[in-house]
Scaffold this active site. Structure first.
Site, PDB file in Angstrom:
ATOM      1  CE  LYS A  38      -3.783   1.805   2.895  1.00 32.79           C
ATOM      2  NZ  LYS A  38      -4.540   1.555   4.124  1.00 32.79           N
ATOM      3  CB  THR A 125       6.280 -10.437  15.886  1.00 30.49           C
ATOM      4  OG1 THR A 125       7.106  -9.984  16.947  1.00 30.49           O
ATOM      5  CG2 THR A 125       4.823 -10.223  16.301  1.00 30.49           C
ATOM      6  CG  ASP A 126      10.004 -12.072  19.429  1.00 33.43           C
ATOM      7  OD1 ASP A 126       9.423 -11.022  19.113  1.00 33.43           O
ATOM      8  OD2 ASP A 126      11.209 -12.096  19.783  1.00 33.43           O
ATOM      9  CD  GLU A 127       6.731  -6.865  19.661  1.00 28.52           C
ATOM     10  OE1 GLU A 127       5.665  -6.325  19.976  1.00 28.52           O
ATOM     11  OE2 GLU A 127       7.690  -6.249  19.184  1.00 28.52           O
ATOM     12  CE1 TYR A 161       3.260  -5.526  14.649  1.00 27.40           C
ATOM     13  CE2 TYR A 161       4.524  -5.983  16.642  1.00 27.40           C
ATOM     14  CZ  TYR A 161       4.311  -6.170  15.280  1.00 27.40           C
ATOM     15  OH  TYR A 161       5.141  -6.992  14.563  1.00 27.40           O
ATOM     16  CE  LYS A 165       2.517  -9.784  12.600  1.00 30.97           C
ATOM     17  NZ  LYS A 165       2.542  -9.723  11.101  1.00 30.97           N
ATOM     18  CE  LYS A 200       8.974  -0.661  13.604  1.00 36.69           C
ATOM     19  NZ  LYS A 200       8.616  -0.450  12.257  1.00 36.69           N
ATOM     20  N   PRO A 203      17.694   2.358  13.864  1.00 35.86           N
ATOM     21  CG  PRO A 203      16.265   1.842  12.093  1.00 35.86           C
ATOM     22  CD  PRO A 203      16.721   1.350  13.420  1.00 35.86           C
ATOM     23  CG  ASP A 283       9.605   2.438  29.865  1.00 33.52           C
ATOM     24  OD1 ASP A 283       9.837   2.092  28.694  1.00 33.52           O
ATOM     25  OD2 ASP A 283       9.811   1.695  30.844  1.00 33.52           O
ATOM     26  CB  ALA A 285       1.944   2.611  27.772  1.00 36.83           C
TER      27      ALA A 285
HETATM   28  P1  NAD Z   1       7.397  -2.206   7.968  1.00 44.71           P
HETATM   29  O1  NAD Z   1       6.446  -1.362   8.743  1.00 44.71           O
HETATM   30  O2  NAD Z   1       8.768  -1.717   7.682  1.00 44.71           O
HETATM   31  O3  NAD Z   1       6.746  -2.590   6.556  1.00 44.71           O
HETATM   32  C1  NAD Z   1       5.402  -2.929   6.412  1.00 44.71           C
HETATM   33  C2  NAD Z   1       5.047  -2.828   4.927  1.00 44.71           C
HETATM   34  O4  NAD Z   1       3.661  -3.217   4.787  1.00 44.71           O
HETATM   35  C3  NAD Z   1       5.168  -1.419   4.352  1.00 44.71           C
HETATM   36  O5  NAD Z   1       5.797  -1.461   3.107  1.00 44.71           O
HETATM   37  C4  NAD Z   1       3.724  -0.957   4.214  1.00 44.71           C
HETATM   38  O6  NAD Z   1       3.520  -0.026   3.162  1.00 44.71           O
HETATM   39  C5  NAD Z   1       3.010  -2.267   3.949  1.00 44.71           C
HETATM   40  N1  NAD Z   1       1.586  -2.217   4.342  1.00 44.71           N
HETATM   41  C6  NAD Z   1       1.070  -1.762   5.514  1.00 44.71           C
HETATM   42  N2  NAD Z   1      -0.275  -1.854   5.478  1.00 44.71           N
HETATM   43  C7  NAD Z   1      -0.607  -2.397   4.265  1.00 44.71           C
HETATM   44  C8  NAD Z   1      -1.831  -2.749   3.650  1.00 44.71           C
HETATM   45  N3  NAD Z   1      -3.008  -2.561   4.276  1.00 44.71           N
HETATM   46  N4  NAD Z   1      -1.800  -3.285   2.418  1.00 44.71           N
HETATM   47  C9  NAD Z   1      -0.616  -3.470   1.777  1.00 44.71           C
HETATM   48  N5  NAD Z   1       0.572  -3.145   2.300  1.00 44.71           N
HETATM   49  C10 NAD Z   1       0.582  -2.621   3.544  1.00 44.71           C
HETATM   50  O7  NAD Z   1       7.418  -3.603   8.745  1.00 44.71           O
HETATM   51  P2  NAD Z   1       8.601  -4.654   8.896  1.00 44.71           P
HETATM   52  O8  NAD Z   1       9.414  -4.312  10.079  1.00 44.71           O
HETATM   53  O9  NAD Z   1       9.243  -4.838   7.587  1.00 44.71           O
HETATM   54  O10 NAD Z   1       7.760  -5.956   9.265  1.00 44.71           O
HETATM   55  C11 NAD Z   1       7.303  -6.852   8.258  1.00 44.71           C
HETATM   56  C12 NAD Z   1       6.577  -8.010   8.908  1.00 44.71           C
HETATM   57  O11 NAD Z   1       7.452  -8.698   9.784  1.00 44.71           O
HETATM   58  C13 NAD Z   1       5.378  -7.589   9.759  1.00 44.71           C
HETATM   59  O12 NAD Z   1       4.362  -8.544   9.582  1.00 44.71           O
HETATM   60  C14 NAD Z   1       5.910  -7.642  11.188  1.00 44.71           C
HETATM   61  O13 NAD Z   1       4.872  -7.920  12.106  1.00 44.71           O
HETATM   62  C15 NAD Z   1       6.882  -8.789  11.089  1.00 44.71           C
HETATM   63  N6  NAD Z   1       8.008  -8.771  12.041  1.00 44.71           N
HETATM   64  C16 NAD Z   1       8.799  -7.660  12.151  1.00 44.71           C
HETATM   65  C17 NAD Z   1       9.897  -7.697  13.006  1.00 44.71           C
HETATM   66  C18 NAD Z   1      10.847  -6.519  13.110  1.00 44.71           C
HETATM   67  O14 NAD Z   1      11.797  -6.579  13.867  1.00 44.71           O
HETATM   68  N7  NAD Z   1      10.660  -5.425  12.379  1.00 44.71           N
HETATM   69  C19 NAD Z   1      10.159  -8.824  13.766  1.00 44.71           C
HETATM   70  C20 NAD Z   1       9.312  -9.925  13.642  1.00 44.71           C
HETATM   71  C21 NAD Z   1       8.249  -9.896  12.757  1.00 44.71           C
HETATM   72  O1  TDX Z   2      13.636   5.602  20.649  1.00 50.84           O
HETATM   73  C1  TDX Z   2      13.498   4.474  21.129  1.00 50.84           C
HETATM   74  N1  TDX Z   2      14.107   4.167  22.315  1.00 50.84           N
HETATM   75  C2  TDX Z   2      14.009   2.950  22.904  1.00 50.84           C
HETATM   76  O2  TDX Z   2      14.580   2.726  23.986  1.00 50.84           O
HETATM   77  C3  TDX Z   2      12.719   3.442  20.472  1.00 50.84           C
HETATM   78  C4  TDX Z   2      12.034   3.738  19.166  1.00 50.84           C
HETATM   79  C5  TDX Z   2      12.648   2.204  21.066  1.00 50.84           C
HETATM   80  N2  TDX Z   2      13.255   1.955  22.253  1.00 50.84           N
HETATM   81  C6  TDX Z   2      13.204   0.597  22.830  1.00 50.84           C
HETATM   82  C7  TDX Z   2      11.837  -0.066  22.874  1.00 50.84           C
HETATM   83  C8  TDX Z   2      12.177  -1.537  22.701  1.00 50.84           C
HETATM   84  O3  TDX Z   2      12.523  -2.107  23.954  1.00 50.84           O
HETATM   85  O4  TDX Z   2      13.991  -0.230  21.949  1.00 50.84           O
HETATM   86  C9  TDX Z   2      13.421  -1.531  21.815  1.00 50.84           C
HETATM   87  C10 TDX Z   2      13.125  -1.812  20.345  1.00 50.84           C
HETATM   88  O5  TDX Z   2      12.057  -0.953  19.964  1.00 50.84           O
HETATM   89  P1  TDX Z   2      11.388  -1.005  18.503  1.00 50.84           P
HETATM   90  O6  TDX Z   2      12.432  -0.774  17.479  1.00 50.84           O
HETATM   91  O7  TDX Z   2      10.196  -0.112  18.532  1.00 50.84           O
HETATM   92  O8  TDX Z   2      10.996  -2.546  18.383  1.00 50.84           O
HETATM   93  P2  TDX Z   2      10.035  -3.509  19.259  1.00 50.84           P
HETATM   94  O9  TDX Z   2       8.970  -2.764  19.954  1.00 50.84           O
HETATM   95  O10 TDX Z   2      10.915  -4.413  20.046  1.00 50.84           O
HETATM   96  O11 TDX Z   2       9.332  -4.341  18.051  1.00 50.84           O
HETATM   97  C11 TDX Z   2      10.103  -4.767  16.905  1.00 50.84           C
HETATM   98  O12 TDX Z   2      10.400  -6.128  16.973  1.00 50.84           O
HETATM   99  C12 TDX Z   2       9.330  -7.021  16.893  1.00 50.84           C
HETATM  100  C13 TDX Z   2       9.334  -4.477  15.627  1.00 50.84           C
HETATM  101  O13 TDX Z   2       9.045  -3.088  15.542  1.00 50.84           O
HETATM  102  C14 TDX Z   2       8.084  -5.291  15.558  1.00 50.84           C
HETATM  103  O14 TDX Z   2       7.429  -5.107  14.318  1.00 50.84           O
HETATM  104  C15 TDX Z   2       8.442  -6.741  15.712  1.00 50.84           C
HETATM  105  O15 TDX Z   2       7.279  -7.518  15.803  1.00 50.84           O
END
Ligand code: NAD
Ligand code: TDX
Length: 345
Positions: A38, A125-127, A161, A165, A200, A203, A283, A285
């Site tokens: 999307k 996800t593990d969450e 979130y 999931k 995130k 980054p 922190d 919530a």
């Molecule tokens: P992201 O937010 O970077 O990317 C999500 C993508 O999905 C985006 O390109 C967005 O445009 C697209 N999208 C969102 N809503 C949509 C819709 N309604 N229709 C079509 N496209 C849509 O997420 P990510 O970090 O790449 O995560 C990808 C998958 O992996 C997710 O299912 C997430 O739950 C899972 N996951 C992420 C992590 C992590 O550390 N980031 C860990 C475990 C699992």
């Molecule tokens: O600015 C920050 N400072 C901080 O301390 C941010 C953005 C996060 N945090 C902490 C919160 C978490 O303990 O860092 C840790 C990682 O945070 P996120 O990058 O938001 O990830 P998390 O909530 O752990 O979830 C990620 O991993 C599991 C992905 O975003 C999810 O999509 C995935 O399911």
């Protein structure tokens, strides 16, 4: 030769999806990918830049759009479902898009896979399992039963979130049991690597330092995440698609447990700063304490092994990528930070 020749990858313009598509182009020369994305704030066409047109096609659209999804599904022989609203902090502010995409969107894809009898892999996800106690709070210092998540762990999600999931995982399980859908599920720990949105943790801190903003740590920074390189996630998903047993759950993780404070200090030192040059902010919530994956079933049954297990090296490469690709993130930085600032984060 791959069994699957035309795969539909949802969310393929997001962080993990785009890295998966890039991995396919590199490693599976006989596979054609249609990406359905999307292009929300988290999706970016640039994540797929440079990929050959005869290997990858991007369709911009919503996974909850039944007509579009059914049309695309009929030409594919597998759906790999990455699309999601993925950020916990956003889900605390407005859960609605999480319900629409993670639940209604997944339901729509499952119905299409059912109609055309297509192999389905659901990326989760593990969450969904909630959180674990910190190792230092465990009586026997971390050794023992229940110390890491396994495919048998109880569902106990904490945030909007993770609960959506968890709900999407349960839909997949029900479609397997009730309709015989050929589906598998993977639950993976925190990914890191290039193309991750700057909202995130990793980054955000790297781009803060480049921008002259102090990094922001939630709470005391003792929360533990189990980091896996995004390319190891890609190879794991492919192994499950090809070798996984229908109806099974596979965990993907690379024994990468680190607390947030340690990760932040490493980033600061790698970028030539004092390791305490950051701020503690409000922190999150309901902030989950610790995640940890036991991937032994995936390793022993599928022969999958993560390759990029040197987190320190992977983090350095990730820092370098954000330094080299400032055009990719600069335009969004001020808005992302002002959203966080409005919440004292
Ligand atoms: P992201 O937010 O970077 O990317 C999500 C993508 O999905 C985006 O390109 C967005 O445009 C697209 N999208 C969102 N809503 C949509 C819709 N309604 N229709 C079509 N496209 C849509 O997420 P990510 O970090 O790449 O995560 C990808 C998958 O992996 C997710 O299912 C997430 O739950 C899972 N996951 C992420 C992590 C992590 O550390 N980031 C860990 C475990 C699992
Ligand atoms: O600015 C920050 N400072 C901080 O301390 C941010 C953005 C996060 N945090 C902490 C919160 C978490 O303990 O860092 C840790 C990682 O945070 P996120 O990058 O938001 O990830 P998390 O909530 O752990 O979830 C990620 O991993 C599991 C992905 O975003 C999810 O999509 C995935 O399911």
């Amino acid at each position: 030769m791959s069994e699957y020749k035309h795969i539909l990858v949802t969310g393929g313009a997001g962080f993990i999806g785009a890295n998966f598509v890039r991995w396919i182009v590199e490693n599976k020369p006989d596979v054609f990918v249609t990406v359905l994305d999307k292009l929300t704030y988290a999706g970016n066409k640039a994540n797929l830049a440079g990929l050959p047109e005869n290997r990858v096609k991007l369709v911009v659209g919503d996974i909850a759009d039944k007509e579009l999804v059914f049309n695309l599904a009929k030409d594919a022989d597998a759906i790999i479902h990455y699309a999601a609203e993925s950020h916990n902090d956003n889900s605390l502010k407005d859960p609605e898009p999480f319900i629409m995409t993670n639940l209604v969107g997944t339901y729509t894809l499952l119905e299409a896979a059912r109609k055309y009898d297509i192999r389905f892999h659901h990326v989760s996800t593990d969450e969904v399992y909630g959180d674990l106690p910190l190792r230092e709070d465990l009586p026997e210092h971390g050794e023992g039963k229940g110390e890491k998540f396994t495919p048998e762990s109880k569902y106990n999600p904490s945030s909007p979130y993770s609960s959506t999931k968890a709900g999407s995982d349960l839909l997949v399980r029900a479609w397997v049991r009730s309709f015989g859908l050929k589906a598998t599920i993977s639950n993976t720990s925190n990914n890191y690597g290039p193309y991750q949105h700057i909202e995130k943790f990793i980054p955000r801190q790297i781009t803060n330092i480049i921008s002259g903003i102090k990094p922001k740590l939630y709470g005391d920074g003792k929360n533990v995440r189990d980091w896996i390189n995004v390319l190891d996630h890609a190879s794991g998903v492919w192994a499950i698609l090809e070798k996984g047993k229908i109806g099974e759950v596979y965990l993907l993780g690379a024994n990468g447990e680190k607390n947030n404070k340690e990760v932040l200090e490493t980033i600061l030192e790698d970028m030539g700063k004092d390791k305490d040059d950051y701020e503690h902010v409000n922190d999150r919530a309901g902030h989950d304490l610790r995640y940890a994956i036991d991937a032994s079933k995936t390793r022993s049954e599928l022969g999958w092994e993560p390759k990029y297990t040197n987190f320190a090296e992977g983090l350095k490469d990730t820092i370098q990528w954000y330094e080299d690709n400032q055009d990719w993130w600069q335009a969004e930085k001020a808005e992302v930070e002002s959203k966080y600032a409005s919440k004292g984060q």
